[in-house]
Design an enzyme around this catalytic site. Structure first.
Site, PDB file in Angstrom:
ATOM      1  N   GLU A   1      39.160  -5.751  76.932  1.00 11.12           N
ATOM      2  CA  GLU A   1      38.966  -6.081  75.522  1.00 11.12           C
ATOM      3  C   GLU A   1      38.401  -7.491  75.398  1.00 11.12           C
ATOM      4  O   GLU A   1      38.777  -8.394  76.154  1.00 11.12           O
ATOM      5  CB  GLU A   1      40.293  -6.004  74.763  1.00 11.12           C
ATOM      6  CG  GLU A   1      40.110  -6.128  73.262  1.00 11.12           C
ATOM      7  CD  GLU A   1      41.407  -6.003  72.472  1.00 11.12           C
ATOM      8  OE1 GLU A   1      42.473  -6.258  73.043  1.00 11.12           O
ATOM      9  OE2 GLU A   1      41.331  -5.653  71.281  1.00 11.12           O
TER      10      GLU A   1
ATOM     11  N   GLU B   1      51.243  -0.720  72.913  1.00 10.30           N
ATOM     12  CA  GLU B   1      49.790  -0.703  73.118  1.00 10.30           C
ATOM     13  C   GLU B   1      49.499  -1.505  74.368  1.00 10.30           C
ATOM     14  O   GLU B   1      50.102  -2.563  74.595  1.00 10.30           O
ATOM     15  CB  GLU B   1      49.097  -1.332  71.896  1.00 10.30           C
ATOM     16  CG  GLU B   1      47.607  -1.560  72.093  1.00 10.30           C
ATOM     17  CD  GLU B   1      46.915  -2.157  70.857  1.00 10.30           C
ATOM     18  OE1 GLU B   1      47.357  -1.896  69.723  1.00 10.30           O
ATOM     19  OE2 GLU B   1      45.937  -2.893  71.056  1.00 10.30           O
TER      20      GLU B   1
END
Ligand code: NAG
Ligand code: NAG
Length: 325
Positions: free
Chosen positions: A139, A134
């Site tokens: 974020e 990932e």
């Protein structure tokens, strides 16, 4: 064996190829003409246990949560319903295609503005988590001021030339923490990003390195990006770079889908709620706050101009292969 003379000719050829075509070839371009034909709405329960109800395409359309707007793609959340029992309505969009290596460039005009309980992300991940990896590009949670760039893998992948730390990206034994850190650049996230009209993010993923670049709208977006012929070797220092060390990138990162989402609370924003002095003073739990304060999420939306995916140049790869053989 390649003779010295042929080698010189080959490397000459290589640089001509690089000049003529750049190192990358366009593979897919997603924008206001085709975005929703190529990104799917995920509407299952949030895998990160958020206080969110991800809606399907028809619901997103009829409630105005997602659509084409301002020549781009709007992805928002419900900022009207008080105390939604199943969680606040939002969207999570995933490319139908998956990618291994290459260059992903996203021109983004607006990110979800930081708000207590919100957890937006622009990221990529493979089918078997954490074994296929990932990559979190944008974020953050709650009132965070700069992006956290993080990799998650199975244990046994660490980089010696990691911008932030040399931590195993499979830490703490299951990949949930990963490796990475916040960048410290307040223009690359949330309020600071939105104030300057956003900018361009690029993820360069090769067999040797994973790099994330950020270019603020205010003047420094490389011309080769604007011209559709990106060449990262001209771009200067990335915002984050992971290379060297024990990590076999090809074995740990594969078949990634590209995702944009906004969730609430759950395994990150909710988990750290009590540690945030400003948010935790407003309500005792994240869910309570997010449920009771819809108006706080009016600016919790993505506005994306485009996402382009480039493949590593085929001719160049062929020559590199012959050298290695
Ligand atoms: C919903 O879809 C219709 C038909 O494609 C379109 O005209 C309309 O703009 C969409 N609504 C939103 C919010 O994008
Ligand atoms: C970046 O975000 C982190 C995490 O919220 C925070 O600790 C740090 O102070 C921020 N840096 C800047 C320059 O705002």
């Amino acid at each position: 064996m390649v003779s010295t003379r042929n080698l010189a000719r080959l490397s000459g050829l290589l640089s001509i190829t690089a000049q003529a075509h750049g190192a990358y070839t366009i593979q897919d371009s997603y924008d206001a003409s085709n975005f929703f034909d190529n990104f799917e709405f995920f509407n299952g329960p949030d895998p990160t246990a958020g206080f969110v109800q991800y809606v399907d395409a028809a619901t997103a359309n009829s409630t105005g949560l997602a659509g084409y707007a301002n020549d781009g793609i709007y992805l928002g959340v419900d900022y009207q319903t008080e105390n939604p029992t199943a969680g606040r309505a939002s969207v999570r969009l995933t490319t139908t295609k998956s990618y291994t290596r290459g260059l992903i460039i996203a021109d983004i005009a607006h990110q979800p503005a930081p708000a207590c309980g919100a957890w937006p992300a622009f990221w990529t991940f493979g089918p078997s988590w954490p074994n296929s990896g990932e990559i979190d590009i944008i974020e953050g949670v709650n009132l965070q001021t700069n992006t956290s760039i993080t990799l998650h893998t199975a244990p046994g992948c660490s980089f010696s030339e990691d911008s932030f730390s040399s931590e195993d990206c499979g830490s703490p034994g299951d990949g949930t923490k990963g490796c990475g850190a916040s960048t410290g650049n307040t223009q690359d996230y949330g309020a600071g990003f939105n104030e300057i009209g956003g900018g361009v993010y690029a993820l360069q993923w090769t067999s040797d390195a994973i790099k994330v670049f950020f270019f603020p709208r205010t003047g420094t977006i490389p011309e080769d990006i604007e011209a559709g012929n990106p060449d990262p070797s001209n771009w200067g220092a990335p915002a984050a770079s992971f290379s060297g060390g024990s990590c076999d990138i090809n074995a740990n990162f594969m078949n990634h889908n590209i995702v944009f989402d906004t969730t609430f609370c759950g395994q990150w924003a909710g988990k750290v709620w009590a540690e945030d002095p400003v948010c935790s003073a407003k309500a005792s739990t994240c869910e309570e706050y997010v449920g009771a304060n819809p108006a706080d999420f009016q600016d919790t939306y993505w506005l994306i101009n485009y996402v382009k995916v480039f493949g590593e140049d085929g001719a160049k790869r062929g020559i590199a292969k012959r050298f290695n053989a």
